[in-house]
Motif scaffolding. Structure first.
Motif, PDB file in Angstrom:
ATOM      1  N   ALA A 172       0.839  -1.213   0.000  1.00  0.00           N
ATOM      2  CA  ALA A 172       0.000   0.000   0.000  1.00  0.00           C
ATOM      3  C   ALA A 172       0.866   1.253   0.000  1.00  0.00           C
ATOM      4  O   ALA A 172       0.451   2.319   0.452  1.00  0.00           O
ATOM      5  CB  ALA A 172      -0.944   0.002   1.191  1.00  0.00           C
ATOM      6  N   GLY A 173       2.089   1.106  -0.493  1.00  0.00           N
ATOM      7  CA  GLY A 173       2.936   2.280  -0.676  1.00  0.00           C
ATOM      8  C   GLY A 173       3.836   2.617   0.491  1.00  0.00           C
ATOM      9  O   GLY A 173       4.549   3.612   0.455  1.00  0.00           O
ATOM     10  N   LYS A 174       3.843   1.777   1.555  1.00  0.00           N
ATOM     11  CA  LYS A 174       4.706   2.096   2.704  1.00  0.00           C
ATOM     12  C   LYS A 174       6.171   1.857   2.333  1.00  0.00           C
ATOM     13  O   LYS A 174       6.525   0.744   1.932  1.00  0.00           O
ATOM     14  CB  LYS A 174       4.320   1.217   3.900  1.00  0.00           C
ATOM     15  CG  LYS A 174       5.149   1.532   5.145  1.00  0.00           C
ATOM     16  CD  LYS A 174       4.665   0.750   6.352  1.00  0.00           C
ATOM     17  CE  LYS A 174       5.498   1.090   7.571  1.00  0.00           C
ATOM     18  NZ  LYS A 174       5.032   0.447   8.789  1.00  0.00           N
ATOM     19  N   PRO A 175       7.021   2.853   2.477  1.00  0.00           N
ATOM     20  CA  PRO A 175       8.435   2.648   2.145  1.00  0.00           C
ATOM     21  C   PRO A 175       9.085   1.635   3.090  1.00  0.00           C
ATOM     22  O   PRO A 175       8.859   1.676   4.302  1.00  0.00           O
ATOM     23  CB  PRO A 175       9.058   4.037   2.319  1.00  0.00           C
ATOM     24  CG  PRO A 175       7.914   4.993   2.291  1.00  0.00           C
ATOM     25  CD  PRO A 175       6.750   4.241   2.863  1.00  0.00           C
ATOM     26  N   GLU A 176       9.882   0.749   2.515  1.00  0.00           N
ATOM     27  CA  GLU A 176      10.594  -0.277   3.286  1.00  0.00           C
ATOM     28  C   GLU A 176      12.034  -0.332   2.800  1.00  0.00           C
ATOM     29  O   GLU A 176      12.312  -0.003   1.651  1.00  0.00           O
ATOM     30  CB  GLU A 176       9.940  -1.655   3.057  1.00  0.00           C
ATOM     31  CG  GLU A 176       8.522  -1.737   3.601  1.00  0.00           C
ATOM     32  CD  GLU A 176       7.757  -2.967   3.099  1.00  0.00           C
ATOM     33  OE1 GLU A 176       8.331  -3.752   2.315  1.00  0.00           O
ATOM     34  OE2 GLU A 176       6.590  -3.109   3.489  1.00  0.00           O
ATOM     35  N   VAL A 178      -2.362   3.349  11.413  1.00  0.00           N
ATOM     36  CA  VAL A 178      -2.561   3.007   9.992  1.00  0.00           C
ATOM     37  C   VAL A 178      -1.234   3.025   9.238  1.00  0.00           C
ATOM     38  O   VAL A 178      -1.056   2.284   8.275  1.00  0.00           O
ATOM     39  CB  VAL A 178      -3.624   3.893   9.291  1.00  0.00           C
ATOM     40  CG1 VAL A 178      -4.995   3.700   9.904  1.00  0.00           C
ATOM     41  CG2 VAL A 178      -3.250   5.356   9.274  1.00  0.00           C
ATOM     42  N   LYS A 179      -0.284   3.841   9.707  1.00  0.00           N
ATOM     43  CA  LYS A 179       1.030   3.851   9.053  1.00  0.00           C
ATOM     44  C   LYS A 179       1.845   2.618   9.438  1.00  0.00           C
ATOM     45  O   LYS A 179       2.611   2.110   8.630  1.00  0.00           O
ATOM     46  CB  LYS A 179       1.779   5.145   9.377  1.00  0.00           C
ATOM     47  CG  LYS A 179       1.115   6.371   8.723  1.00  0.00           C
ATOM     48  CD  LYS A 179       1.888   7.641   9.013  1.00  0.00           C
ATOM     49  CE  LYS A 179       3.182   7.694   8.208  1.00  0.00           C
ATOM     50  NZ  LYS A 179       4.003   8.848   8.603  1.00  0.00           N
ATOM     51  N   ALA A 180       1.685   2.121  10.657  1.00  0.00           N
ATOM     52  CA  ALA A 180       2.371   0.873  11.035  1.00  0.00           C
ATOM     53  C   ALA A 180       1.823  -0.292  10.203  1.00  0.00           C
ATOM     54  O   ALA A 180       2.579  -1.118   9.686  1.00  0.00           O
ATOM     55  CB  ALA A 180       2.180   0.597  12.522  1.00  0.00           C
ATOM     56  N   GLY A 194      -2.053   3.329   5.376  1.00  0.00           N
ATOM     57  CA  GLY A 194      -2.257   4.768   5.271  1.00  0.00           C
ATOM     58  C   GLY A 194      -3.725   5.100   5.448  1.00  0.00           C
ATOM     59  O   GLY A 194      -4.496   4.349   6.076  1.00  0.00           O
ATOM     60  N   LEU A 195      -4.132   6.189   4.851  1.00  0.00           N
ATOM     61  CA  LEU A 195      -5.509   6.664   5.055  1.00  0.00           C
ATOM     62  C   LEU A 195      -6.527   5.901   4.213  1.00  0.00           C
ATOM     63  O   LEU A 195      -7.713   6.228   4.226  1.00  0.00           O
ATOM     64  CB  LEU A 195      -5.591   8.165   4.782  1.00  0.00           C
ATOM     65  CG  LEU A 195      -4.838   9.007   5.823  1.00  0.00           C
ATOM     66  CD1 LEU A 195      -4.819  10.472   5.429  1.00  0.00           C
ATOM     67  CD2 LEU A 195      -5.452   8.839   7.210  1.00  0.00           C
ATOM     68  N   SER A 196      -6.082   4.842   3.503  1.00  0.00           N
ATOM     69  CA  SER A 196      -7.065   3.986   2.828  1.00  0.00           C
ATOM     70  C   SER A 196      -7.777   3.095   3.854  1.00  0.00           C
ATOM     71  O   SER A 196      -8.801   2.494   3.557  1.00  0.00           O
ATOM     72  CB  SER A 196      -6.399   3.132   1.746  1.00  0.00           C
ATOM     73  OG  SER A 196      -5.470   2.261   2.331  1.00  0.00           O
TER      74      SER A 196
END
Ligand SMILES: CC(C)(COP(=O)(O)OP(=O)(O)OC[C@H]1O[C@@H](n2cnc3c(N)ncnc32)[C@H](O)[C@@H]1OP(=O)(O)O)[C@@H](O)C(=O)NCCC(=O)NCCS
Length: 228
Positions: free
Chosen positions: A69-73, A152-154, A158-160
């Motif tokens: 979902a786009g979270k940078p890793e 939601v960021k963990a 995100g905001l989805s």
């Protein structure tokens, strides 16, 4: 957790930009306002500095990829991280054990806090905020907001992820995840922390691990000199 003052980095922009990837530099170039561009460059340089320190690596050597979902890793490293920036400050959370999210906001008046809470938050959170004296409401709203964003960021959504699917505690009590529905997450498996990373700022960190230890450090003034 690391708290970073982005303002002194204005005169060190070249050193900060030098450790960014071509993708990060291209994103920086898209900012119309020079102040926004400088803060983006500084926050990503600081993120690289903190990660490289933790990994015994070089800031410019790190590679990132986006999660589902786009979270940078990080690519090829067993270290979870999350970045948040607001105004002249950034927060970076790191964990070797579990998913982590953080959120930071500059404190400001929120005239429509109750309306936003009723339309976006869980019913118990909105009711709790409405019951507070008006003088305490803005700060409590921003505490709840940062707690919810950290979660939601963990998770990485995100905001989805609908913000009414779970409830967090309101200040002044300790930050706690009270309820979460519609998935496999259990509140007891989470650590939530209230953060005050600098004057005028409020934040939160969420770690998908029970009783996770959490310490807040600050990068020293003049930190861009450490980039090398
Ligand atoms: C990720 C998100 C919660 C950021 O919130 P924000 O308060 O505006 O910004 P923050 O400063 O706290 O965090 C930004 C950082 O979070 C990280 N990030 C980006 N996507 C993320 C995700 N899915 N999960 C966790 N972290 C994410 C990035 O490092 C980003 O920094 P960068 O933009 O400098 O690269 C929000 O932009 C979002 O949900 N994006 C996903 C797209 C989406 O769902 N849009 C629907 C809008 S209704």
């Amino acid at each position: 957790m690391w708290s970073i003052d982005l303002a002194p980095a204005d005169d060190a922009q070249a050193a900060c930009a030098a450790v960014l990837s071509p993708e990060e530099r291209a994103r920086a170039a898209r900012f119309l306002r020079s102040g926004d561009r400088a803060r983006f460059i500084a926050s990503h340089a600081a993120l690289r500095l903190v990660l490289a320190y933790a990994l015994g690596s070089e800031p410019r050597a790190l590679a990132f990829a986006a999660g589902p979902a786009g979270k940078p890793e990080l690519v090829g490293a067993g270290l979870a991280f999350n970045l948040s920036h607001s105004g002249d400050r950034a927060l970076v959370g790191l964990s070797t054990q579990a998913r982590i999210g953080c959120d930071l906001e500059a404190l400001r008046p929120v005239p429509d806090a109750i309306r936003i809470a009723r339309s976006t938050f869980a019913a118990d959170e909105a009711a709790g905020l409405a019951a507070l004296p008006p003088a305490a409401r803005d700060r409590a709203f921003m505490a709840v907001w940062t707690r919810k964003e950290a979660i939601v960021k963990a998770i990485g959504a995100g905001l989805s992820m609908p913000l009414d699917r779970f409830s967090v505690s309101l200040p002044p009590g300790p930050a706690t995840l009270l309820r979460i529905s519609g998935g496999r997450e259990e509140p007891a498996d989470w650590t939530l922390a209230h953060l005050e990373p600098g004057p005028g700022y409020i934040g939160a960190a969420a770690i998908a691990q029970a009783h996770a230890p959490l310490r807040l450090h600050a990068l020293p003034p003049g930190w861009p000199r450490l980039i090398g």
